[in-house]
Write a protein that holds these residues in place. Sequence first.
Motif, PDB file in Angstrom:
ATOM      1  N   PHE A  92      -9.944   7.497  -3.263  1.00  0.00           N
ATOM      2  CA  PHE A  92      -8.697   7.998  -2.698  1.00  0.00           C
ATOM      3  C   PHE A  92      -7.598   6.946  -2.856  1.00  0.00           C
ATOM      4  N   PRO A  93      -6.364   7.371  -3.016  1.00  0.00           N
ATOM      5  CA  PRO A  93      -5.271   6.401  -3.175  1.00  0.00           C
ATOM      6  C   PRO A  93      -4.980   5.670  -1.870  1.00  0.00           C
ATOM      7  N   ASP A  94      -4.342   4.518  -1.987  1.00  0.00           N
ATOM      8  CA  ASP A  94      -3.937   3.818  -0.771  1.00  0.00           C
ATOM      9  C   ASP A  94      -2.748   4.549  -0.136  1.00  0.00           C
ATOM     10  N   HIS A  95      -2.335   4.051   1.016  1.00  0.00           N
ATOM     11  CA  HIS A  95      -1.306   4.723   1.817  1.00  0.00           C
ATOM     12  C   HIS A  95      -0.012   4.967   1.023  1.00  0.00           C
ATOM     13  N   GLN A  99       1.595   8.542  -0.313  1.00  0.00           N
ATOM     14  CA  GLN A  99       2.955   8.918   0.096  1.00  0.00           C
ATOM     15  C   GLN A  99       3.782   9.362  -1.109  1.00  0.00           C
ATOM     16  N   ARG A 100       3.706   8.582  -2.185  1.00  0.00           N
ATOM     17  CA  ARG A 100       4.491   8.912  -3.389  1.00  0.00           C
ATOM     18  C   ARG A 100       4.029  10.242  -3.986  1.00  0.00           C
ATOM     19  N   ILE A 101       2.720  10.500  -3.948  1.00  0.00           N
ATOM     20  CA  ILE A 101       2.189  11.764  -4.479  1.00  0.00           C
ATOM     21  C   ILE A 101       2.723  12.938  -3.672  1.00  0.00           C
ATOM     22  N   VAL A 102       2.665  12.829  -2.344  1.00  0.00           N
ATOM     23  CA  VAL A 102       3.132  13.924  -1.489  1.00  0.00           C
ATOM     24  C   VAL A 102       4.637  14.116  -1.656  1.00  0.00           C
ATOM     25  N   GLN A 103       5.400  13.025  -1.739  1.00  0.00           N
ATOM     26  CA  GLN A 103       6.850  13.132  -1.950  1.00  0.00           C
ATOM     27  C   GLN A 103       7.170  13.852  -3.252  1.00  0.00           C
TER      28      GLN A 103
END
Length: 199
Positions: A92-95, A99-103
Amino acid sequence: DLFFSEQFLEARPLLTAMRQSAGSVLLVDEIDKSDEEFEAFLLEVLSDYQVTVPEIGTIKANVPPIVILTSNNVRELGDALKRRCLHLHIGFPDHKREQRIVQARVEGVSEDLLEQLISFVQSVRELDIKKQPSIAETVDWAKTLLLLHANALDEAFVRDTLNVLLKHESDIEAVNTDIPKLVREATSGKPMYPGQFTR
Protein backbone atom coordinates in the motif's frame (compact mmCIF):
# COMPACT_ATOMS: atom_id res chain seq x y z
CA ASP A 1 -13.76 -27.45 -42.17
CA LEU A 2 -15.41 -24.19 -43.15
CA PHE A 3 -16.71 -23.58 -39.63
CA PHE A 4 -13.33 -24.41 -38.07
CA SER A 5 -11.56 -21.54 -39.81
CA GLU A 6 -10.30 -18.11 -38.79
CA GLN A 7 -13.32 -16.28 -40.19
CA PHE A 8 -15.39 -17.89 -37.41
CA LEU A 9 -12.79 -17.24 -34.73
CA GLU A 10 -13.40 -14.31 -32.40
CA ALA A 11 -10.06 -12.98 -31.20
CA ARG A 12 -9.91 -12.40 -27.45
CA PRO A 13 -7.18 -10.36 -25.67
CA LEU A 14 -4.52 -13.12 -25.65
CA LEU A 15 -4.83 -13.83 -29.36
CA THR A 16 -5.13 -10.12 -30.18
CA ALA A 17 -1.87 -9.45 -28.31
CA MET A 18 -0.10 -12.18 -30.31
CA ARG A 19 -1.19 -10.62 -33.60
CA GLN A 20 0.06 -7.05 -32.98
CA SER A 21 2.74 -6.27 -35.54
CA ALA A 22 4.33 -3.55 -33.39
CA GLY A 23 4.14 -5.51 -30.13
CA SER A 24 1.78 -4.97 -27.21
CA VAL A 25 1.40 -4.83 -23.45
CA LEU A 26 -0.97 -7.49 -22.14
CA LEU A 27 -2.42 -7.02 -18.63
CA VAL A 28 -4.01 -10.06 -16.99
CA ASP A 29 -5.56 -8.59 -13.87
CA GLU A 30 -6.19 -10.70 -10.73
CA ILE A 31 -4.88 -13.96 -12.20
CA ASP A 32 -5.47 -15.59 -8.80
CA LYS A 33 -9.24 -15.33 -9.40
CA SER A 34 -9.09 -17.31 -12.64
CA ASP A 35 -9.45 -21.09 -12.76
CA GLU A 36 -6.46 -23.42 -12.99
CA GLU A 37 -7.30 -24.35 -16.60
CA PHE A 38 -6.79 -20.74 -17.70
CA GLU A 39 -3.55 -20.60 -15.74
CA ALA A 40 -2.35 -23.71 -17.60
CA PHE A 41 -3.37 -22.17 -20.93
CA LEU A 42 -1.43 -19.01 -20.06
CA LEU A 43 1.80 -21.01 -19.70
CA GLU A 44 2.05 -21.33 -23.48
CA VAL A 45 1.72 -17.56 -23.85
CA LEU A 46 4.42 -16.87 -21.25
CA SER A 47 6.92 -19.50 -22.37
CA ASP A 48 6.53 -19.62 -26.17
CA TYR A 49 4.61 -16.39 -26.95
CA GLN A 50 2.03 -18.30 -28.91
CA VAL A 51 -1.59 -19.46 -28.68
CA THR A 52 -2.76 -22.85 -29.92
CA VAL A 53 -6.36 -23.01 -31.13
CA PRO A 54 -7.68 -26.56 -31.68
CA GLU A 55 -8.69 -27.29 -35.32
CA ILE A 56 -6.88 -24.12 -36.50
CA GLY A 57 -3.33 -24.47 -35.23
CA THR A 58 -0.69 -22.40 -33.48
CA ILE A 59 -0.53 -18.63 -33.81
CA LYS A 60 2.86 -17.22 -32.82
CA ALA A 61 3.47 -13.65 -31.77
CA ASN A 62 4.95 -11.34 -34.39
CA VAL A 63 6.63 -9.44 -31.54
CA PRO A 64 6.62 -11.00 -28.04
CA PRO A 65 4.20 -9.00 -25.88
CA ILE A 66 5.12 -7.58 -22.50
CA VAL A 67 2.82 -9.53 -20.14
CA ILE A 68 1.88 -8.17 -16.71
CA LEU A 69 -0.01 -10.36 -14.24
CA THR A 70 -1.54 -9.03 -11.02
CA SER A 71 -2.57 -11.12 -8.03
CA ASN A 72 -4.17 -10.47 -4.64
CA ASN A 73 -3.24 -13.94 -3.31
CA VAL A 74 -6.82 -15.21 -3.25
CA ARG A 75 -5.34 -18.59 -4.17
CA GLU A 76 -1.80 -19.88 -4.53
CA LEU A 77 -0.53 -19.77 -8.10
CA GLY A 78 1.14 -22.82 -9.60
CA ASP A 79 4.94 -23.12 -9.53
CA ALA A 80 5.08 -23.44 -13.33
CA LEU A 81 3.42 -20.04 -13.74
CA LYS A 82 5.57 -18.38 -11.07
CA ARG A 83 8.78 -19.70 -12.70
CA ARG A 84 7.89 -17.81 -15.87
CA CYS A 85 7.46 -14.49 -14.06
CA LEU A 86 9.55 -11.87 -12.32
CA HIS A 87 7.92 -11.17 -8.95
CA LEU A 88 7.36 -7.63 -7.67
CA HIS A 89 5.46 -7.00 -4.44
CA ILE A 90 3.65 -3.66 -4.40
CA GLY A 91 2.43 -2.71 -0.95
CA PHE A 92 0.00 0.00 0.00
CA PRO A 93 1.23 3.55 -0.64
CA ASP A 94 2.36 5.79 2.17
CA HIS A 95 0.13 8.58 3.47
CA LYS A 96 1.29 11.32 1.08
CA ARG A 97 1.18 9.13 -2.01
CA GLU A 98 -2.32 7.88 -1.22
CA GLN A 99 -3.40 11.50 -0.74
CA ARG A 100 -2.09 12.38 -4.21
CA ILE A 101 -3.91 9.37 -5.72
CA VAL A 102 -7.23 10.34 -4.14
CA GLN A 103 -6.77 14.01 -5.16
CA ALA A 104 -6.18 12.90 -8.75
CA ARG A 105 -9.30 10.71 -8.77
CA VAL A 106 -11.75 12.73 -6.66
CA GLU A 107 -12.10 16.40 -7.45
CA GLY A 108 -13.24 18.80 -4.74
CA VAL A 109 -12.23 16.97 -1.54
CA SER A 110 -11.04 19.48 1.08
CA GLU A 111 -7.51 19.18 2.46
CA ASP A 112 -8.80 18.55 5.99
CA LEU A 113 -11.20 15.80 5.00
CA LEU A 114 -8.61 14.20 2.74
CA GLU A 115 -6.04 14.17 5.54
CA GLN A 116 -8.54 12.62 7.96
CA LEU A 117 -9.91 9.93 5.67
CA ILE A 118 -6.42 8.80 4.57
CA SER A 119 -5.30 8.63 8.22
CA PHE A 120 -8.41 6.60 9.08
CA VAL A 121 -7.94 4.17 6.18
CA GLN A 122 -4.26 3.63 6.92
CA SER A 123 -5.08 2.91 10.58
CA VAL A 124 -7.78 0.41 9.54
CA ARG A 125 -5.20 -1.44 7.44
CA GLU A 126 -3.16 -2.08 10.59
CA LEU A 127 -6.05 -3.92 12.26
CA ASP A 128 -6.54 -7.69 12.13
CA ILE A 129 -9.23 -7.89 9.46
CA LYS A 130 -10.03 -10.26 6.61
CA LYS A 131 -9.51 -7.80 3.73
CA GLN A 132 -7.63 -4.54 4.07
CA PRO A 133 -9.27 -1.68 2.15
CA SER A 134 -7.65 -1.13 -1.24
CA ILE A 135 -6.81 2.21 -2.81
CA ALA A 136 -9.91 1.84 -5.01
CA GLU A 137 -12.03 1.56 -1.87
CA THR A 138 -10.35 4.66 -0.40
CA VAL A 139 -11.30 6.50 -3.60
CA ASP A 140 -14.89 5.19 -3.40
CA TRP A 141 -15.14 6.29 0.23
CA ALA A 142 -13.82 9.76 -0.63
CA LYS A 143 -16.43 10.05 -3.40
CA THR A 144 -19.15 8.97 -0.97
CA LEU A 145 -18.08 11.53 1.64
CA LEU A 146 -17.96 14.23 -1.03
CA LEU A 147 -21.43 13.36 -2.37
CA LEU A 148 -22.81 13.52 1.17
CA HIS A 149 -21.18 16.96 1.71
CA ALA A 150 -18.95 15.81 4.58
CA ASN A 151 -16.29 18.28 5.65
CA ALA A 152 -14.80 16.18 8.50
CA LEU A 153 -14.99 12.65 9.86
CA ASP A 154 -17.55 11.99 12.54
CA GLU A 155 -17.98 8.77 14.53
CA ALA A 156 -21.64 8.23 13.63
CA PHE A 157 -21.06 9.22 10.02
CA VAL A 158 -18.15 6.76 9.72
CA ARG A 159 -20.39 3.95 11.01
CA ASP A 160 -23.01 4.84 8.38
CA THR A 161 -20.54 4.67 5.48
CA LEU A 162 -18.10 1.99 6.65
CA ASN A 163 -19.60 -0.56 4.25
CA VAL A 164 -18.15 1.47 1.36
CA LEU A 165 -14.65 0.94 2.76
CA LEU A 166 -14.97 -2.64 4.09
CA LYS A 167 -16.53 -5.43 2.04
CA HIS A 168 -16.91 -8.14 4.71
CA GLU A 169 -19.48 -7.92 7.49
CA SER A 170 -17.02 -9.55 9.90
CA ASP A 171 -14.52 -6.73 9.17
CA ILE A 172 -17.17 -4.05 9.77
CA GLU A 173 -18.02 -5.66 13.11
CA ALA A 174 -14.32 -5.92 14.04
CA VAL A 175 -13.63 -2.26 13.21
CA ASN A 176 -16.83 -0.99 14.86
CA THR A 177 -15.39 -1.18 18.37
CA ASP A 178 -12.29 0.80 17.31
CA ILE A 179 -14.16 3.58 15.48
CA PRO A 180 -14.07 6.15 18.34
CA LYS A 181 -10.30 5.73 18.74
CA LEU A 182 -9.65 5.71 14.97
CA VAL A 183 -11.74 8.85 14.43
CA ARG A 184 -9.97 10.67 17.29
CA GLU A 185 -6.58 9.79 15.84
CA ALA A 186 -7.63 10.72 12.30
CA THR A 187 -8.90 14.10 13.45
CA SER A 188 -5.73 14.75 15.49
CA GLY A 189 -7.46 14.18 18.80
CA LYS A 190 -9.83 17.10 18.37
CA PRO A 191 -13.17 16.71 20.21
CA MET A 192 -16.11 15.84 18.00
CA TYR A 193 -18.96 18.35 17.88
CA PRO A 194 -22.43 18.00 16.36
CA GLY A 195 -22.60 19.67 12.97
CA GLN A 196 -18.95 19.05 12.22
CA PHE A 197 -20.12 17.60 8.94
CA THR A 198 -23.07 18.38 6.74
CA ARG A 199 -25.19 15.66 5.22
